[in-house]
Motif scaffolding. Structure first.
Motif, short mmCIF file in Angstrom:
data_model
loop_
_atom_site.label_atom_id
_atom_site.label_comp_id
_atom_site.label_asym_id
_atom_site.label_seq_id
_atom_site.Cartn_x
_atom_site.Cartn_y
_atom_site.Cartn_z
N TYR A 193 0.76 -1.26 0.07
CA TYR A 193 0.08 0.10 0.01
C TYR A 193 0.69 1.26 -0.03
O TYR A 193 0.49 2.33 -0.55
N LYS A 194 2.11 1.22 0.73
CA LYS A 194 2.83 2.39 0.57
C LYS A 194 3.48 2.77 -0.55
O LYS A 194 3.48 4.04 -1.25
N GLU A 195 3.89 1.95 -1.19
CA GLU A 195 4.53 1.99 -2.65
C GLU A 195 3.37 2.40 -3.62
O GLU A 195 3.32 3.36 -4.38
N ASP A 196 2.19 1.92 -3.52
CA ASP A 196 1.24 2.19 -4.33
C ASP A 196 0.62 3.52 -4.23
O ASP A 196 0.13 4.19 -5.09
N VAL A 221 -2.85 7.42 4.89
CA VAL A 221 -2.87 8.42 3.93
C VAL A 221 -2.12 9.58 4.73
O VAL A 221 -1.46 10.55 4.01
N LEU A 222 -2.30 9.75 5.94
CA LEU A 222 -1.41 10.88 6.47
C LEU A 222 0.02 10.86 6.58
O LEU A 222 0.73 11.80 6.12
N VAL A 298 -11.14 4.06 -7.04
CA VAL A 298 -9.58 3.54 -7.24
C VAL A 298 -9.38 2.89 -5.90
O VAL A 298 -9.21 3.49 -4.79
N ALA A 299 -8.85 1.76 -5.68
CA ALA A 299 -8.78 0.95 -4.49
C ALA A 299 -7.21 0.52 -4.49
O ALA A 299 -6.52 0.20 -5.32
N VAL A 300 -6.70 1.12 -3.30
CA VAL A 300 -5.17 0.62 -2.75
C VAL A 300 -5.20 -0.31 -1.76
O VAL A 300 -5.75 0.12 -0.63
N GLY A 301 -4.40 -1.33 -1.86
CA GLY A 301 -4.20 -2.27 -0.72
C GLY A 301 -5.47 -3.22 -0.53
O GLY A 301 -5.20 -3.95 0.82
N THR A 302 -6.31 -3.20 -1.17
CA THR A 302 -7.75 -3.95 -0.85
C THR A 302 -7.49 -5.55 -1.02
O THR A 302 -6.39 -5.74 -1.77
#
Length: 396
Positions: A193-196, A221-222, A298-302
């Motif tokens: 998730y961090k890289e994406d 996110v923060l 748009v989904a990240v890390g799901t």
């Protein structure tokens, strides 16, 4: 003997492999990693150690990991133990509940698969190595068919219970966040998730999507320098900082209306709405964005695969399967986008390219009249500066 400090009592690693150091204990691995320091001995109670938890542990660089449970139970081929072994972190498994009675900061000695405190044996388990890991993985792969059958049955059960929600949007709460005609970026603390999220920064700057953090995804996110517009989840792994960031809070409740996370947000004095649903928090975030008119999700890390859901300890993945069918063409899964393209230019190649550019520039300067004049003036300037420095220090 090797020594390294965790900011507390130094941890000792003897030549025979014996490790002596202070423990940090927590049955919730994700809570432990928030305070674990390099050189600590991590004590967890985590059956089927998942990839995300193992990566978080490895990032903290503990001297060893003591697991009260089995890091691989045989249900499925989980990746966590291999990640710790790849990082060179000893993993002692199946130590039993007594190891959880150790106190934070208490000094222990690890000798093979045995844990001692003041020369007294606390617990004995299994020291994992490559051979034991390979055997565990072979056994676990054989159990996948059973899990797949369970998921198939779970899908029909979920559809019967949540037909109105999935088909007609019944029960989706009214929120103040405006989705109509906008993109929605849903962030979950899943694989990569961090890289994406870092790769998507240009997209965020250009489209200004509604950013939804799912539980701990709000902190992700923060950490990425962004601000969540909405936080969805049961509030068990999100920080107070995120909850008080100004984002709209949607508390995920059970179908009967019970919401374990409600008390926490009320204690913080944060306004919130309740969303009762039987699916996962990332599922209801997708349903909410879709129902309220988001143009693109748009989904990240799901989580979408069988292994990922087993890693999360879910009883089934039917809610995600059916949710993705509902959202359909709006959904763009950005998980793994950082791995789609990686530069093949190494640091050494970049250095050679820079040197070649400087050489070309120098040749261009030497070969022109203006360049030769510039070099002459530069040389004279450096001579004057050098003479000035010698005069200054000579006169002093």
């Amino acid at each position: 003997m090797r020594l390294f400090s965790a900011g507390r009592r130094p941890t000792e690693v003897a030549d025979d492999g014996t490790i002596t150091g202070a423990v940090q204990v927590d049955p919730r691995t994700k809570d432990l990693t928030k305070r674990l320091r390099p050189g600590d001995i991590a004590v967890i109670d985590h059956a089927d150690l998942d990839r995300v938890a193992a990566e978080a542990l490895a990032a903290c660089a503990p001297a060893a990991v003591l697991n009260a449970a089995k890091s691989t139970t045989g249900r499925y081929p989980n990746l966590g133990p291999g990640i710790l072994l790849d990082a060179g972190i000893p993993l002692i498994d199946d130590l039993g509940g007594t190891v959880m009675d150790l106190k934070n900061g208490q000094s222990v000695r690890i000798d093979g698969a045995e844990v001692y405190s003041d020369q007294e044996l606390v617990a004995a388990g299994v020291l994992q190595d490559r051979d034991s890991l390979a055997a565990n993985m072979a056994e676990a792969r054989a159990g996948l068919s059973v899990q797949l059958e369970a998921f198939a049955a779970n899908t029909m059960d979920y559809l019967n219970r949540e037909r109105d929600l999935l088909l007609d949007g019944v029960g989706i709460p009214v929120v103040r966040t405006e989705f109509e005609g906008r993109h929605a970026l849903i962030v979950v603390r899943g694989y990569h998730y961090k890289e994406d999220l870092a790769m998507l920064r240009p997209y965020v700057r250009e489209y200004h999507p509604v950013i939804i953090g799912v539980d701990g995804g709000a902190d992700a996110v923060l950490e990425a320098g962004l601000t969540p517009d909405m936080i969805v989840g049961d509030m068990d792994s999100v920080s107070d900082r995120a909850l008080t960031s100004g984002a709209e809070i949607v508390v995920h409740a059970y179908r009967d209306g019970r919401a374990p996370g409600k008390q926490r947000v009320e204690d913080l004095g944060v306004e919130h709405v309740i969303f009762p649903a039987a699916g996962t928090s990332e599922d209801i975030a997708m349903l909410l964005a879709d129902e309220r008119g988001a143009e693109l999700v748009v989904a990240v890390g799901t989580h979408a695969t069988l292994i990922e859901f087993l890693d999360k300890g879910r009883a089934g993945m039917s809610s995600t399967f059916l949710t993705r069918l509902r959202v359909g063409s709006k959904l763009v899964d950005a998980k793994g986008v950082s791995r789609l393209y990686r530069t093949r230019i190494s640091t050494w190649q970049l250095f050679l390219l820079a040197v070649a550019g400087l050489v070309a520039l120098l040749v261009a300067i030497i070969s022109t009249t203006a360049g030769q004049t510039f070099l002459g003036l530069s040389g004279a300037w450096w001579d004057d500066l050098w003479n000035f420095i010698k005069h200054l220090f000579g006169s002093s």
